[in-house]
Scaffold this active site. Structure first.
Site, PDB file in Angstrom:
ATOM      1  N   CYS A 169       8.768   0.909  -3.778  1.00  0.00           N
ATOM      2  CA  CYS A 169       8.942  -0.329  -3.018  1.00  0.00           C
ATOM      3  C   CYS A 169       7.671  -1.170  -2.949  1.00  0.00           C
ATOM      4  O   CYS A 169       7.708  -2.389  -3.170  1.00  0.00           O
ATOM      5  CB  CYS A 169       9.437  -0.019  -1.610  1.00  0.00           C
ATOM      6  SG  CYS A 169       8.499   1.262  -0.759  1.00  0.00           S
ATOM      7  N   SER A 199      10.254   2.553   8.618  1.00  0.00           N
ATOM      8  CA  SER A 199      11.544   2.941   8.035  1.00  0.00           C
ATOM      9  C   SER A 199      11.343   3.720   6.740  1.00  0.00           C
ATOM     10  O   SER A 199      12.145   4.574   6.397  1.00  0.00           O
ATOM     11  CB  SER A 199      12.421   1.719   7.801  1.00  0.00           C
ATOM     12  OG  SER A 199      11.728   0.750   7.062  1.00  0.00           O
ATOM     13  N   LYS A 238       1.033   5.563  -6.933  1.00  0.00           N
ATOM     14  CA  LYS A 238       2.208   4.890  -7.517  1.00  0.00           C
ATOM     15  C   LYS A 238       1.857   3.442  -7.840  1.00  0.00           C
ATOM     16  O   LYS A 238       2.194   2.925  -8.912  1.00  0.00           O
ATOM     17  CB  LYS A 238       3.388   4.944  -6.537  1.00  0.00           C
ATOM     18  CG  LYS A 238       4.023   6.323  -6.424  1.00  0.00           C
ATOM     19  CD  LYS A 238       5.074   6.358  -5.326  1.00  0.00           C
ATOM     20  CE  LYS A 238       5.594   7.785  -5.142  1.00  0.00           C
ATOM     21  NZ  LYS A 238       6.513   7.893  -3.973  1.00  0.00           N
ATOM     22  N   HIS A 267       7.786  -4.381   4.276  1.00  0.00           N
ATOM     23  CA  HIS A 267       6.373  -4.089   4.048  1.00  0.00           C
ATOM     24  C   HIS A 267       5.595  -5.390   3.898  1.00  0.00           C
ATOM     25  O   HIS A 267       6.122  -6.391   3.416  1.00  0.00           O
ATOM     26  CB  HIS A 267       6.190  -3.294   2.749  1.00  0.00           C
ATOM     27  CG  HIS A 267       6.737  -1.908   2.784  1.00  0.00           C
ATOM     28  ND1 HIS A 267       7.105  -1.262   3.945  1.00  0.00           N
ATOM     29  CD2 HIS A 267       6.939  -1.007   1.781  1.00  0.00           C
ATOM     30  CE1 HIS A 267       7.526  -0.041   3.653  1.00  0.00           C
ATOM     31  NE2 HIS A 267       7.451   0.143   2.351  1.00  0.00           N
TER      32      HIS A 267
END
Lengths: 360, 360
Positions: A169, A199, A238, A267
Site C-alpha cells: 500500500c 487499520s 518493501k 496513509h
C-alpha cells in the site's frame, strides 16, 4: 470509471462451484455487474477487510463477472455474505476444486495463504491477482500499478494461469505521485517518511485506537513490521525494493522511515525527491494535474492540503505541499505530501484495476 | 542536574517589586530553590503552558533564585499562583517598573509580547531568555541550545541587559540528535519530516483532540503555521534557518515537512542525514550514547523505539531507528528517528538551561 452493467439476474450462472456460491435471495432491482460475458471471479479472503473492499470496488466500478465465488479459510467457510442482492456462502479455499473454472482469483488473505493456494489457482488456469507480499519480488511475477507500469503484465492473458502481484500500500500511494514526475525528470533518490493508519495493523489495532487504549492512544510509533538485518523494517524495505522493480530501475536510491499514527484509515507520506534533470514547481504541478488517479489539494492561502480523513474511501491519491526543495540546487529537488486510502488504491482498487486490464 | 537548594524560607526577599509577588503562605518544609545568592527571576507568560513548565523545571532542577516575579498580560494580573510553598500574585508585565531589579527574565508569551516588552527588560539590565520567534534571526541575538552552541552566548553576562533566543521546539529536538553526528562527520544536507503534537497548537487543539472532534480527530494535517512565498510553512522555515544559525554554517542544506499528528505532547521527527565524511552506524551509535541530553532507545529485536508517550515530561531527547541510509553511498548517510518533549527540552528546559549558563 466503467459504467455499471445492467442489473440482470442470472442465478443459473452462480453456484458453478459444487455445493455453494449460490444466490439465495435474488433481486432484480439492485445495481450489479453480473454479466454473461464477464469472467468467473473468486475472492480469497472474502471475509477480511480487503476482501470486503474487493466486493465494494467490484460493485462500484461495475466490474463484470459471470460468477462470483467467495473463498476463505475453513474457519469462515459456511458464512453467508450478501452482495448485489444475492447471498453467497463462503467456501473453504482448501477444498478440492476450489478454483475450478475460475478466471480471475483476487487473493488477500496473507502471504502464507497465497503461497499455499495461489499455485493451485494458477494450475486451474486462473490469473491470480495477489495482494500479499508472497510473490512481489519473484522475477517471474509482474508487480503492477496500472497507472504506472501496465506494460509489466502485457504478456498475462485470461485463460492462462499466472500471478500478478499488487504492490504494498505505501509503495502504491507514493509511486502514484512520484511516477509522473519520474517520467519527466527521472528520480535518482527518494526519501520517504510515512504516517500510516492503524487499520493496516488490523482490526484489533483499530479497536484499540477507537478506545484510545494501550499503544495506539494519542501516540505514534515505528511500524510494527519486523526489523531486518540492515536496521530497516520490512515495510520500509518493501518501499525500497518494490520501487526498483516497478520502475524497472535497479539504480534508483530509496530510503524510508515508516511510522504508525493514530488514524483509522488512509496513509500519508512525506516524500522528498531528487531528480536527474531540473523540474520546476509549476511544471511539477502541471504534470500532477494531468496524472491519472491523482488529485491535487494544494491551497496555500487557506492551508488546505491532503489529509487521511479527506482521502478515506476515495479512489484518487491526493498530493499537496508541492514545493521546490530548498536543500537541492538547480531545481533538481521537490518536496510533496501524499495521502491515499491504503485499503482502496493501496489494495483492493489497485487489484481490481489489474483485473480490469485483463479484460481489455 | 543540579542538586536542589536547601529549603530556606526568606519571605523578605520576595515582593521586591512594589505591590505584588509577595509570599502569602510561607512554608519551610517544601523543597525549593530560594537562595540569597541566586538571581532575581521574572517569568513572562507565567500562566501559559510553557510559563507553568518554567516553574516546574526551575523547581525540579533547583534553579536558584533570590526572588521570583510572575508576569503576564493585564488580563491575568491579580491571579494567585502557588509555587514552592509560596503564593505569588501575577503582575501586569506592562506596568511601569515591571522589570526593575530583575536579573533574568524568561519570556514565553508569544512574539508580540516579546517584541513589545523584552526591550524594556533589557533596558532594566535583565538578560531576557526569549522563547518566541521574535529575535531568533536577529544577528545580534544568540540562538542557543546549551548542549550544541554554548559559545554563542559567551559574551552575555548577568547584570548587563541582553537577549538570548530559545530556538523553535522542532529545531531543538532535531539538533540535539543531529549535532553530535554533525561534529563528527559534518552534515551537508538534512531532510526532516515531523510528527508534531497538538499541544503546540494550543489548549483548544488539545481539547479537540481529547474529545476526538473536528480536525484533530484521528487525522493528521500539515502544520497550521502560515505558508510563506516559497511554499514552505513558517515552522519548516524555522528548521531551515535556525539550523544554519545554530551551527553557524550558512551552507548546510535543510528541508523540512512539518505535520501535526493526534498526540497530546512531544514531537517526533524522521531525520535523514547526508554527511561530508563517512560515518558508520556503530560509530554513530557510540557518538549518540555519549551525547549529553540524548537517550538511545533502539531495540530492534523487540521493535522498541522512541515514542512521544515515552518521552513526555522527560528532559532527554530520545533517538532510535539508527541505521545506515541505503540510498547513500560510502557510509555518508544515516536515518534516525527522534522524539522529544517540545514543552520541556523544546521550550522551558532549554530556556532554564540557558539561564543556568549565566550563573556559571
Amino acid at each position: 470509471m466503467q459504467a455499471a452493467a445492467a442489473a440482470v439476474h442470472r442465478p443459473h450462472l452462480l453456484g458453478a462451484y459444487p455445493g455453494g456460491g449460490r444466490a439465495r435471495r435474488p433481486s432484480s432491482t439492485v445495481r450489479m455487474a453480473l454479466r454473461e460475458d464477464g469472467p468467473s471471479v473468486a475472492i480469497v479472503g472474502a471475509t477480511g477487510a480487503v476482501g470486503q473492499e474487493f466486493l465494494r470496488v467490484i460493485s462500484s466500478r461495475g466490474f463484470p463477472y459471470r460468477s462470483l465465488r467467495l473463498l476463505a479459510s475453513e474457519r469462515s467457510a459456511g458464512k453467508r455474505l450478501p452482495f448485489e442482492g444475492q447471498e453467497y456462502t463462503v467456501q473453504d479455499l482448501a477444498a478440492p476444486g476450489a478454483f475450478d473454472g475460475v478466471d480471475i482469483a483476487l487473493f488477500s488473505a496473507g502471504g502464507g495463504v497465497s503461497r499455499a493456494h495461489a499455485p493451485a489457482a494458477v494450475a486451474s488456469g486462473a490469473v491470480v491477482v495477489d495482494n500479499s507480499s508472497a510473490f512481489r519480488m519473484d522475477p517471474e511475477v509482474p508487480l503492477v500499478i496500472p497507472e504506472v507500469n501496465p506494460e509489466a503484465m502485457a504478456h498475462v492473458r485470461l485463460g492462462k494461469g499466472a500471478i500478478v502481484a499488487n504492490p504494498n500500500c505505501s509503495t502504491i500511494i507514493c509511486l502514484m505521485a512520484a511516477t509522473p514526475l519520474h517520467r519527466h525528470a527521472k528520480v535518482v533518490r527518494m526519501v520517504v517518511s510515512t504516517y500510516q493508519a492503524a487499520s493496516g495493523a488490523g482490526a484489533a489495532a483499530m479497536e484499540e485506537l477507537k478506545l484510545q487504549t494501550q499503544e495506539y492512544a494519542f501516540n505514534i510509533f515505528s511500524h510494527n513490521a519486523p526489523i531486518v538485518e540492515n536496521g530497516y523494517n520490512e515495510e520500509e524495505m518493501k518501499m525500497v525494493k518494490e520501487t526498483r522493480k516497478i520502475w524497472n530501475d535497479k539504480d534508483v536510491k530509496v530510503t524510508a522511515t515508516c511510522i504508525r499514527v493514530p488514524v483509522m484509515r488512509a496513509h500519508a507520506e512525506s516524500v522528498n525527491l531528487q531528480f536527474e534533470k531540473p523540474l520546476d514547481e509549476d511544471t511539477a504541478r502541471e504534470i500532477l494535474r494531468a496524472a491519472e488517479g491523482v488529485t491535487i489539494i494544494d491551497d496555500r492561502a487557506s492551508n488546505r492540503f491532503p489529509t487521511p480523513l479527506e482521502v478515506s474511501d476515495k479512489d484518487d491519491v491526493a498530493v499537496g505541499r508541492i514545493r521546490q526543495d530548498l536543500s537541492q540546487d538547480d531545481n533538481k529537488g521537490l518536496d510533496i505530501f501524499v495521502c491515499g486510502d491504503q485499503i482502496r488504491k493501496g489494495a483492493a482498487l489497485n487489484a481490481v484495476q489489474i483485473a480490469e486490464m485483463l479484460l481489455k
